[in-house]
Design a protein around this motif. Sequence first.
Motif, mmCIF file in Angstrom:
data_model
loop_
_atom_site.group_PDB
_atom_site.id
_atom_site.type_symbol
_atom_site.label_atom_id
_atom_site.label_comp_id
_atom_site.label_asym_id
_atom_site.label_seq_id
_atom_site.Cartn_x
_atom_site.Cartn_y
_atom_site.Cartn_z
ATOM 1 N N ARG A 1 44.900 31.780 49.639
ATOM 2 C CA ARG A 1 43.900 32.730 50.117
ATOM 3 C C ARG A 1 43.448 33.618 48.966
ATOM 4 O O ARG A 1 44.160 33.799 47.984
ATOM 5 N N ILE A 2 42.252 34.134 49.121
ATOM 6 C CA ILE A 2 41.712 35.075 48.146
ATOM 7 C C ILE A 2 42.108 36.465 48.619
ATOM 8 O O ILE A 2 41.865 36.841 49.759
ATOM 9 N N SER A 3 42.745 37.216 47.738
ATOM 10 C CA SER A 3 43.213 38.553 48.110
ATOM 11 C C SER A 3 42.488 39.599 47.272
ATOM 12 O O SER A 3 41.951 39.309 46.217
ATOM 13 N N SER A 4 42.492 40.808 47.771
ATOM 14 C CA SER A 4 41.923 41.916 47.011
ATOM 15 C C SER A 4 43.022 42.933 46.726
ATOM 16 O O SER A 4 43.979 43.064 47.483
ATOM 17 N N GLN B 1 33.452 39.137 31.205
ATOM 18 C CA GLN B 1 32.851 38.878 32.496
ATOM 19 C C GLN B 1 33.698 39.545 33.568
ATOM 20 O O GLN B 1 34.913 39.368 33.597
ATOM 21 N N GLU B 2 33.092 40.322 34.445
ATOM 22 C CA GLU B 2 33.873 41.021 35.469
ATOM 23 C C GLU B 2 34.510 40.077 36.478
ATOM 24 O O GLU B 2 35.692 40.130 36.720
ATOM 25 N N CYS B 3 33.715 39.217 37.093
ATOM 26 C CA CYS B 3 34.218 38.286 38.106
ATOM 27 C C CYS B 3 34.436 36.940 37.412
ATOM 28 O O CYS B 3 33.788 35.947 37.710
ATOM 29 N N LYS B 4 35.384 36.927 36.480
ATOM 30 C CA LYS B 4 35.525 35.824 35.523
ATOM 31 C C LYS B 4 35.835 34.460 36.131
ATOM 32 O O LYS B 4 35.336 33.452 35.677
ATOM 33 N N TYR C 1 46.621 33.967 40.689
ATOM 34 C CA TYR C 1 45.735 33.862 39.543
ATOM 35 C C TYR C 1 44.677 34.955 39.633
ATOM 36 O O TYR C 1 44.051 35.134 40.677
ATOM 37 N N ASP C 2 44.497 35.681 38.547
ATOM 38 C CA ASP C 2 43.518 36.755 38.484
ATOM 39 C C ASP C 2 42.106 36.176 38.529
ATOM 40 O O ASP C 2 41.773 35.277 37.762
ATOM 41 N N LEU C 3 41.287 36.681 39.451
ATOM 42 C CA LEU C 3 39.894 36.248 39.551
ATOM 43 C C LEU C 3 38.947 37.237 38.877
ATOM 44 O O LEU C 3 37.804 36.919 38.598
ATOM 45 N N VAL D 1 35.863 45.196 43.349
ATOM 46 C CA VAL D 1 37.276 45.162 43.731
ATOM 47 C C VAL D 1 37.946 44.034 42.957
ATOM 48 O O VAL D 1 37.367 42.966 42.784
ATOM 49 N N TYR D 2 39.166 44.261 42.492
ATOM 50 C CA TYR D 2 39.913 43.206 41.806
ATOM 51 C C TYR D 2 40.452 42.214 42.832
ATOM 52 O O TYR D 2 40.983 42.614 43.866
ATOM 53 N N HIS D 3 40.292 40.924 42.524
ATOM 54 C CA HIS D 3 40.724 39.868 43.430
ATOM 55 C C HIS D 3 41.662 38.901 42.723
ATOM 56 O O HIS D 3 41.638 38.778 41.495
ATOM 57 N N GLY D 4 42.435 38.209 43.532
ATOM 58 C CA GLY D 4 43.322 37.177 43.024
ATOM 59 C C GLY D 4 43.341 36.000 43.979
ATOM 60 O O GLY D 4 43.004 36.131 45.156
#
Length: 130
Positions: A126-129, A53-56, A100-102, A108-111
């Motif tokens: 906060r959610i970061s990219s 899943q991409e946006c796991k 934590y990896d999202l 875009v990869y988010h954490g």
Amino acid sequence: MKFINVSSIALAVFTILLTIVFFTWWAFKDKVVFGAEKFDQTKWMQHAATIEQECKRGDMAYDLQQNILIKGARKEAVMALLGRPSIEESFTANNSAIEYDLGKCMHVYHGLLIFFDANNQLTQSRISSH
């Protein structure tokens, strides 16, 4: 001459509308992109290592950030809830962060970044990219 004035006014109105739309989207993007599901600890842990899943974990991030992670929570309690972080950093003796990896959400990869003070109490998240 009238054509230039009308064109200038139309361009100004378009620019203002575009700016309003952009900042409205920016203000609500975390809820729209990351708020599809309620936090589920079992799913969170299961999706930690998945590549299917991409946006796991992204769908649970907004609920987690807004409703579960409260200021003052102990770092140990957060890690017990969320498992082992992808990244753990100490910036100074007074603060540290875990991430934590999202997954790859909206191309875009988010954490999920969680910050702690010198007493290992949660100060913000906060959610970061990347």
